[in-house]
Design a protein around this motif. Structure first.
Motif, short mmCIF file in Angstrom:
data_model
loop_
_atom_site.label_atom_id
_atom_site.label_comp_id
_atom_site.label_asym_id
_atom_site.label_seq_id
_atom_site.Cartn_x
_atom_site.Cartn_y
_atom_site.Cartn_z
N GLU A 23 0.20 22.62 0.34
CA GLU A 23 1.07 21.45 0.42
C GLU A 23 0.20 20.20 0.45
O GLU A 23 -0.82 20.14 1.16
N THR A 24 0.59 19.19 -0.34
CA THR A 24 -0.11 17.92 -0.33
C THR A 24 0.91 16.80 -0.20
O THR A 24 1.89 16.76 -0.96
N THR A 25 0.73 15.93 0.76
CA THR A 25 1.66 14.82 0.98
C THR A 25 0.94 13.49 0.79
O THR A 25 -0.27 13.39 0.98
N VAL A 26 1.71 12.48 0.39
CA VAL A 26 1.18 11.14 0.18
C VAL A 26 2.00 10.15 1.00
O VAL A 26 3.24 10.20 0.98
N GLU A 27 1.32 9.26 1.70
CA GLU A 27 1.98 8.20 2.45
C GLU A 27 1.30 6.89 2.12
O GLU A 27 0.07 6.80 2.12
N VAL A 28 2.11 5.87 1.81
CA VAL A 28 1.58 4.53 1.51
C VAL A 28 2.26 3.55 2.45
O VAL A 28 3.49 3.56 2.59
N LYS A 29 1.45 2.68 3.07
CA LYS A 29 1.98 1.68 3.99
C LYS A 29 1.44 0.30 3.62
O LYS A 29 0.33 0.18 3.09
N ASN A 30 2.26 -0.74 3.91
CA ASN A 30 1.79 -2.10 3.68
C ASN A 30 0.99 -2.59 4.89
O ASN A 30 0.78 -1.84 5.85
N ALA A 31 0.56 -3.84 4.83
CA ALA A 31 -0.32 -4.36 5.88
C ALA A 31 0.37 -4.37 7.24
O ALA A 31 -0.31 -4.33 8.29
N ALA A 32 1.71 -4.44 7.25
CA ALA A 32 2.45 -4.45 8.51
C ALA A 32 2.70 -3.04 9.04
O ALA A 32 3.30 -2.87 10.11
N GLY A 33 2.26 -2.04 8.28
CA GLY A 33 2.44 -0.66 8.72
C GLY A 33 3.75 -0.04 8.29
O GLY A 33 4.04 1.10 8.68
N ALA A 34 4.52 -0.74 7.49
CA ALA A 34 5.80 -0.20 7.03
C ALA A 34 5.56 0.75 5.85
O ALA A 34 4.79 0.44 4.94
N ALA A 35 6.23 1.88 5.89
CA ALA A 35 6.08 2.86 4.82
C ALA A 35 6.73 2.38 3.53
O ALA A 35 7.78 1.72 3.54
N VAL A 36 6.10 2.69 2.41
CA VAL A 36 6.61 2.34 1.09
C VAL A 36 7.24 3.59 0.47
O VAL A 36 6.61 4.65 0.42
N LYS A 37 8.48 3.47 0.02
CA LYS A 37 9.15 4.62 -0.59
C LYS A 37 8.56 4.90 -1.97
O LYS A 37 8.26 3.98 -2.73
N GLY A 38 8.39 6.17 -2.28
CA GLY A 38 7.86 6.56 -3.58
C GLY A 38 8.02 8.04 -3.80
O GLY A 38 8.54 8.77 -2.94
N LYS A 39 7.57 8.51 -4.95
CA LYS A 39 7.72 9.91 -5.31
C LYS A 39 6.40 10.44 -5.87
O LYS A 39 5.68 9.73 -6.56
N VAL A 40 6.16 11.71 -5.59
CA VAL A 40 5.00 12.40 -6.12
C VAL A 40 5.41 13.15 -7.38
O VAL A 40 6.45 13.80 -7.43
N GLY A 41 4.58 13.04 -8.42
CA GLY A 41 4.84 13.75 -9.66
C GLY A 41 4.07 15.05 -9.72
O GLY A 41 3.28 15.38 -8.83
N ALA A 42 4.28 15.77 -10.80
CA ALA A 42 3.67 17.09 -10.94
C ALA A 42 2.22 17.04 -11.37
O ALA A 42 1.55 18.05 -11.45
N THR A 43 1.68 15.86 -11.68
CA THR A 43 0.32 15.74 -12.20
C THR A 43 -0.63 15.07 -11.21
O THR A 43 -1.66 14.52 -11.62
N GLY A 44 -0.32 15.06 -9.92
CA GLY A 44 -1.20 14.45 -8.95
C GLY A 44 -1.11 12.94 -8.93
O GLY A 44 -2.13 12.24 -8.85
N THR A 45 0.10 12.42 -9.01
CA THR A 45 0.32 10.98 -8.95
C THR A 45 1.46 10.67 -8.00
O THR A 45 2.38 11.47 -7.82
N TRP A 46 1.39 9.50 -7.39
CA TRP A 46 2.47 9.00 -6.53
C TRP A 46 2.88 7.65 -7.08
O TRP A 46 2.03 6.77 -7.31
N LEU A 47 4.17 7.45 -7.33
CA LEU A 47 4.68 6.22 -7.91
C LEU A 47 5.66 5.57 -6.95
O LEU A 47 6.59 6.23 -6.48
N PRO A 48 5.47 4.28 -6.63
CA PRO A 48 6.42 3.61 -5.74
C PRO A 48 7.80 3.52 -6.39
O PRO A 48 7.91 3.45 -7.61
N ASP A 49 8.85 3.53 -5.57
CA ASP A 49 10.21 3.43 -6.10
C ASP A 49 10.48 2.07 -6.74
O ASP A 49 11.34 1.95 -7.61
#
Length: 439
Positions: A98-124
């Motif tokens: 299992e591999t998870t990705v988390e992206v946060k802005n400078a204020a620490g708020a999580a950014v919504k996005g999706k992981v694809g099948a090729t090792g990429t994460w794209l913001p919504d």
């Protein structure tokens, strides 16, 4: 009768990079998603190994305490500046279940996005300009121990050169089963950037259907399924163009989404041999209508067209025609445009005696007022019509002629090969993959 060409459809509807470059060292997320299959969440399993130049976690050197899995972020580079606001996170992992990705802005708020099948994460949606983000990738092996890697990057300032993206169709519309999705850019997209743009153009159809985008010009791209849309299909498409590099220092202005559906499958067929139109609804013949097509000097076009616009009352004005014999100004009822050149389905009470027998029109499909009124109430913009057996072939581009070519030819207009946009289906509620394309 043929309307004049002047009767056109009334539609309603950061510093620049120094040179051409891809958005990431790895190609963008695979362009066709599967309806109900491989839900793209912020979790993905990969096994590409710890390649790439970004931060990576290799585990410690302490026996059983060392995680079995490893992870690496390959782009954006650690502490990168001036990153496009459309950027995606590319990563890889080894020995991970299992591999998870988390992206946060400078204020620490999580950014919504999706992981694809090729090792990429794209913001919504487009990231904020001039903002620092932290990406964290966690890989967990079958030993249950996580390996985590973190990297920071800062997006570019808002660019001054932005390209607007528009859709012909809008939210809440119900269209015919032959309706192509039409997206336009207010500036030409260079050939070398069209695949990047197309990968950010996603179509989701329910029920699922195979489809693809086709570039009809540097400023216009259209989408159609392999066969007509299924009746009552729900369609959602998203153009993630905000902050996306589009060549010459230009960037997409904003993202665009459209949510619509198709109506019943109303399909019209006109046969010049019998001088009749057959109307089918959801596969069943509901009416056969006597018609008159274009006479030999002004023949109707043979080919597959769709209804472009519907006008209950209008005026055909061909007073600018170079041939005096073809000049007239006539009130028309129940007009449905088929070509830019002026071919319509419409009521023609003056030719009822000829309908079903001989061709007397200037290129239009003539029928009685009663039949034209009935048909007008059955159809929608985007409903297809095939005309067969006339002296002239339909010219591609003379209307929405997306169905006037075979699937193999249509696919050639895509900036991405079809095989690159169709991942293997896993579990789906339909036997067909969904029409979803950032490609």
């Amino acid at each position: 009768m043929r309307a004049g060409r002047n009767q056109l459809i009334r539609r309603t509807s950061g510093p620049a990079l120094a040179s051409r470059r891809r958005l990431t060292p790895v190609r963008a997320v695979a362009s066709v998603l599967l309806a109900g299959a491989l839900a793209l969440t912020a979790t993905a399993c990969t096994g590409d190994g710890g390649k790439g130049g970004g931060p990576s976690f290799q585990g410690g050197s302490g026996g059983e305490e060392t995680p079995k899995a490893t992870a690496a972020i390959t782009a954006p580079a650690a502490d990168a500046k001036d990153v496009p606001a459309s950027t995606e996170i590319t990563f890889n992992s080894k020995d991970a279940v299992e591999t998870t990705v988390e992206v946060k802005n400078a204020a620490g708020a999580a950014v919504k996005g999706k992981v694809g099948a090729t090792g990429t994460w794209l913001p919504d949606k487009t990231l904020e300009y001039g903002t620092t983000y932290t990406a964290t990738v966690t890989a967990t092996g079958d030993d249950g121990k996580p390996a985590t890697v973190t990297s920071n990057f800062t997006t570019m300032a808002k660019p001054s050169k932005q390209i607007r993206v528009t859709s012909f169709l809008g939210d809440g519309q119900t269209v015919g089963v032959g309706m192509p999705l039409i997206v336009k850019f207010d500036r030409a997209i260079p050939q070398d950037y069209r695949d990047d743009v197309q990968r950010r153009m996603t179509v989701q159809a329910t029920p699922a259907q195979v489809g693809i985008w086709r570039w009809v010009s540097p400023t216009e791209v259209r989408y159609r399924p392999k066969t007509y849309w299924k009746a009552n299909t729900k369609i959602f498409y998203k153009i993630q163009a905000g902050g996306l590099p589009m060549g010459g220092g230009w960037y997409g202005r904003s993202d665009l989404t459209v949510d619509l559906k198709t109506g019943p499958a109303v399909v019209m067929t006109v046969d010049n041999r019998t001088k009749k139109m057959t109307v089918k609804k959801d596969g069943k013949v509901i009416k056969t209508i006597p018609i008159s097509l274009g006479k030999k000097s002004t023949p109707s076009s043979s080919g597959t067209m769709v209804v472009i616009e519907k006008l209950k009352k209008t005026v055909f004005d061909t007073s600018d025609d170079p041939n005096p014999a073809n000049r007239y100004v006539t009130d028309i009822e129940y007009a449905q445009r088929l070509t830019w050149g002026g071919e319509f389905i419409h009521a023609a009470p003056w030719s009822v005696a000829s309908q079903g027998r001989t061709n007397v029109s200037h290129g239009c499909v003539n029928m009685s007022t009663a039949n034209a009124s009935w048909l007008f109430n059955q159809t929608r913009v985007g409903d297809p019509i095939q005309v067969k057996g006339t002296e002239r072939k339909l010219e591609n581009g003379n209307g929405w002629t997306d169905w006037n070519m075979g699937w193999d030819d249509y696919v050639k207009g895509s900036a991405i090969p079809l095989e690159d946009t169709s991942p293997e289906p896993t579990t789906a509620p339909s036997a067909e993959p969904t029409a979803t394309t950032t490609g």
